[in-house]
Design a protein around this motif. Structure first.
Motif, PDB file in Angstrom:
ATOM      1  N   VAL A  80       0.842  -1.193   0.000  1.00 18.90           N
ATOM      2  CA  VAL A  80       0.000   0.000   0.000  1.00 18.90           C
ATOM      3  C   VAL A  80       0.880   1.247   0.000  1.00 18.90           C
ATOM      4  CG1 VAL A  80      -1.643   1.341   1.374  1.00 18.90           C
ATOM      5  CG2 VAL A  80      -1.995  -1.109   1.052  1.00 18.90           C
ATOM      6  N   PHE A  81       1.922   1.240   0.837  1.00 17.57           N
ATOM      7  CA  PHE A  81       2.848   2.369   0.883  1.00 17.57           C
ATOM      8  C   PHE A  81       3.518   2.573  -0.476  1.00 17.57           C
ATOM      9  CE2 PHE A  81       7.235   3.839   1.456  1.00 17.57           C
ATOM     10  CZ  PHE A  81       6.984   5.110   1.963  1.00 17.57           C
ATOM     11  N   MET A  82       3.948   1.484  -1.084  1.00 24.71           N
ATOM     12  CA  MET A  82       4.595   1.586  -2.398  1.00 24.71           C
ATOM     13  C   MET A  82       3.637   2.159  -3.433  1.00 24.71           C
ATOM     14  SD  MET A  82       6.848  -1.934  -2.429  1.00 24.71           S
ATOM     15  CE  MET A  82       6.721  -2.080  -4.179  1.00 24.71           C
ATOM     16  N   ALA A  83       2.394   1.721  -3.408  1.00 18.94           N
ATOM     17  CA  ALA A  83       1.411   2.199  -4.384  1.00 18.94           C
ATOM     18  C   ALA A  83       1.134   3.687  -4.205  1.00 18.94           C
ATOM     19  CB  ALA A  83       0.115   1.391  -4.266  1.00 18.94           C
ATOM     20  N   THR A  84       0.959   4.130  -2.962  1.00 11.84           N
ATOM     21  CA  THR A  84       0.679   5.547  -2.734  1.00 11.84           C
ATOM     22  C   THR A  84       1.890   6.418  -3.048  1.00 11.84           C
ATOM     23  OG1 THR A  84       1.203   5.311  -0.380  1.00 11.84           O
ATOM     24  CG2 THR A  84      -1.110   5.145  -1.008  1.00 11.84           C
ATOM     25  N   THR A  85       3.079   5.927  -2.734  1.00  9.77           N
ATOM     26  CA  THR A  85       4.293   6.687  -3.042  1.00  9.77           C
ATOM     27  C   THR A  85       4.477   6.811  -4.551  1.00  9.77           C
ATOM     28  OG1 THR A  85       5.315   5.950  -0.993  1.00  9.77           O
ATOM     29  CG2 THR A  85       6.788   6.803  -2.682  1.00  9.77           C
ATOM     30  N   TYR A  86       4.238   5.726  -5.264  1.00  5.09           N
ATOM     31  CA  TYR A  86       4.339   5.757  -6.723  1.00  5.09           C
ATOM     32  C   TYR A  86       3.339   6.751  -7.304  1.00  5.09           C
ATOM     33  CZ  TYR A  86       3.917   4.345 -11.580  1.00  5.09           C
ATOM     34  OH  TYR A  86       3.855   4.356 -12.943  1.00  5.09           O
ATOM     35  N   GLN A  87       2.114   6.748  -6.776  1.00 10.18           N
ATOM     36  CA  GLN A  87       1.082   7.654  -7.271  1.00 10.18           C
ATOM     37  C   GLN A  87       1.489   9.106  -7.032  1.00 10.18           C
ATOM     38  OE1 GLN A  87      -2.627   7.276  -5.237  1.00 10.18           O
ATOM     39  NE2 GLN A  87      -3.727   8.570  -6.666  1.00 10.18           N
ATOM     40  N   ARG A  88       1.996   9.424  -5.848  1.00 11.79           N
ATOM     41  CA  ARG A  88       2.417  10.785  -5.551  1.00 11.79           C
ATOM     42  C   ARG A  88       3.596  11.201  -6.439  1.00 11.79           C
ATOM     43  NH1 ARG A  88       3.442  10.104   0.166  1.00 11.79           N
ATOM     44  NH2 ARG A  88       1.584   8.942   0.664  1.00 11.79           N
ATOM     45  N   PHE A  89       4.534  10.283  -6.656  1.00 12.86           N
ATOM     46  CA  PHE A  89       5.691  10.577  -7.494  1.00 12.86           C
ATOM     47  C   PHE A  89       5.263  10.879  -8.924  1.00 12.86           C
ATOM     48  CE2 PHE A  89       9.083   9.089 -10.345  1.00 12.86           C
ATOM     49  CZ  PHE A  89      10.088   9.956  -9.953  1.00 12.86           C
ATOM     50  N   ARG A  90       4.361  10.079  -9.465  1.00 15.06           N
ATOM     51  CA  ARG A  90       3.888  10.300 -10.839  1.00 15.06           C
ATOM     52  C   ARG A  90       3.164  11.644 -10.946  1.00 15.06           C
ATOM     53  NH1 ARG A  90       5.828   8.718 -14.902  1.00 15.06           N
ATOM     54  NH2 ARG A  90       3.861   8.844 -15.989  1.00 15.06           N
ATOM     55  N   ALA A  92       3.641  14.335  -9.053  1.00 16.98           N
ATOM     56  CA  ALA A  92       4.648  15.398  -8.965  1.00 16.98           C
ATOM     57  C   ALA A  92       5.441  15.496 -10.262  1.00 16.98           C
ATOM     58  CB  ALA A  92       5.584  15.143  -7.790  1.00 16.98           C
ATOM     59  N   GLU A  93       5.761  14.367 -10.852  1.00 23.45           N
ATOM     60  CA  GLU A  93       6.509  14.350 -12.110  1.00 23.45           C
ATOM     61  C   GLU A  93       5.704  15.006 -13.229  1.00 23.45           C
ATOM     62  OE1 GLU A  93       7.289  10.518 -14.201  1.00 23.45           O
ATOM     63  OE2 GLU A  93       9.345  10.939 -13.582  1.00 23.45           O
ATOM     64  N   ASN A  94       4.410  14.708 -13.301  1.00 25.59           N
ATOM     65  CA  ASN A  94       3.552  15.316 -14.327  1.00 25.59           C
ATOM     66  C   ASN A  94       3.428  16.827 -14.112  1.00 25.59           C
ATOM     67  OD1 ASN A  94       3.106  12.915 -15.656  1.00 25.59           O
ATOM     68  ND2 ASN A  94       1.240  12.452 -14.535  1.00 25.59           N
ATOM     69  N   ALA A  95       3.288  17.239 -12.858  1.00 24.71           N
ATOM     70  CA  ALA A  95       3.192  18.677 -12.562  1.00 24.71           C
ATOM     71  C   ALA A  95       4.487  19.391 -12.934  1.00 24.71           C
ATOM     72  CB  ALA A  95       2.863  18.883 -11.088  1.00 24.71           C
ATOM     73  N   SER A 100       7.577  22.967 -16.441  1.00 23.05           N
ATOM     74  CA  SER A 100       8.769  23.174 -17.278  1.00 23.05           C
ATOM     75  C   SER A 100       8.380  23.586 -18.687  1.00 23.05           C
ATOM     76  CB  SER A 100       9.602  21.891 -17.328  1.00 23.05           C
ATOM     77  OG  SER A 100      10.045  21.534 -16.053  1.00 23.05           O
ATOM     78  N   ARG A 101       7.364  22.967 -19.233  1.00 26.32           N
ATOM     79  CA  ARG A 101       6.908  23.327 -20.576  1.00 26.32           C
ATOM     80  C   ARG A 101       6.374  24.750 -20.605  1.00 26.32           C
ATOM     81  NH1 ARG A 101       3.764  17.662 -21.900  1.00 26.32           N
ATOM     82  NH2 ARG A 101       5.646  16.438 -22.339  1.00 26.32           N
ATOM     83  N   ARG A 102       5.608  25.121 -19.573  1.00 26.23           N
ATOM     84  CA  ARG A 102       5.036  26.465 -19.515  1.00 26.23           C
ATOM     85  C   ARG A 102       6.141  27.508 -19.435  1.00 26.23           C
ATOM     86  NH1 ARG A 102       0.989  28.172 -21.579  1.00 26.23           N
ATOM     87  NH2 ARG A 102       2.324  29.834 -22.208  1.00 26.23           N
TER      88      ARG A 102
END
Length: 115
Positions: A80-90, A92-95, A100-102
């Motif tokens: 569960v921790f791994m799944a939530t951490t992965y979700q938060r990382f993705r 943050a990466e998308n944001a 950066s593009r803007r």
């Protein structure tokens, strides 16, 4: 009975992981996380004061010892921790990519403009 518990644990890991990866950080998901944390805290405290009860619960589920039940719970918690951490990382990466593009577009030289 042990195979049934194993199947349930694997299914729980898959369902929780999919649910946490699918959802965002809205109020419902935050409430579910808080409720699960409270349940974990209560069960952990009770298992410290009443270890024989944990062993009985493990025996009822077909698991040999209460320690093994705790280990299975820890594995589920880790996933569960791994799944939530992965979700938060993705997220943050998308944001960061959008930001950066803007910035690159805003700071780009306009055609015909001298530097």
């Amino acid at each position: 009975m042990l195979i049934i518990v194993q199947i349930i644990l694997v299914a729980a890991v898959m369902v929780v992981s999919l649910a946490l990866m699918r959802g965002g950080s809205n109020a419902r998901h935050l409430a579910v996380r808080r409720i699960l944390l409270m349940i974990f805290a209560v069960v952990a405290a009770l298992s410290v004061f009443f270890p024989e009860a944990l062993t009985r619960v493990a025996g009822f589920l077909g698991i040999g010892r209460g320690t093994d039940l705790v280990l299975y719970g820890a594995v589920v918690s880790l996933f569960v921790f791994m799944a939530t951490t992965y979700q938060r990382f993705r997220h943050a990466e998308n944001a960061l990519t959008k930001l950066s593009r803007r910035i690159a577009i805003d700071e780009a030289e306009k055609p015909g403009q001298l530097s």
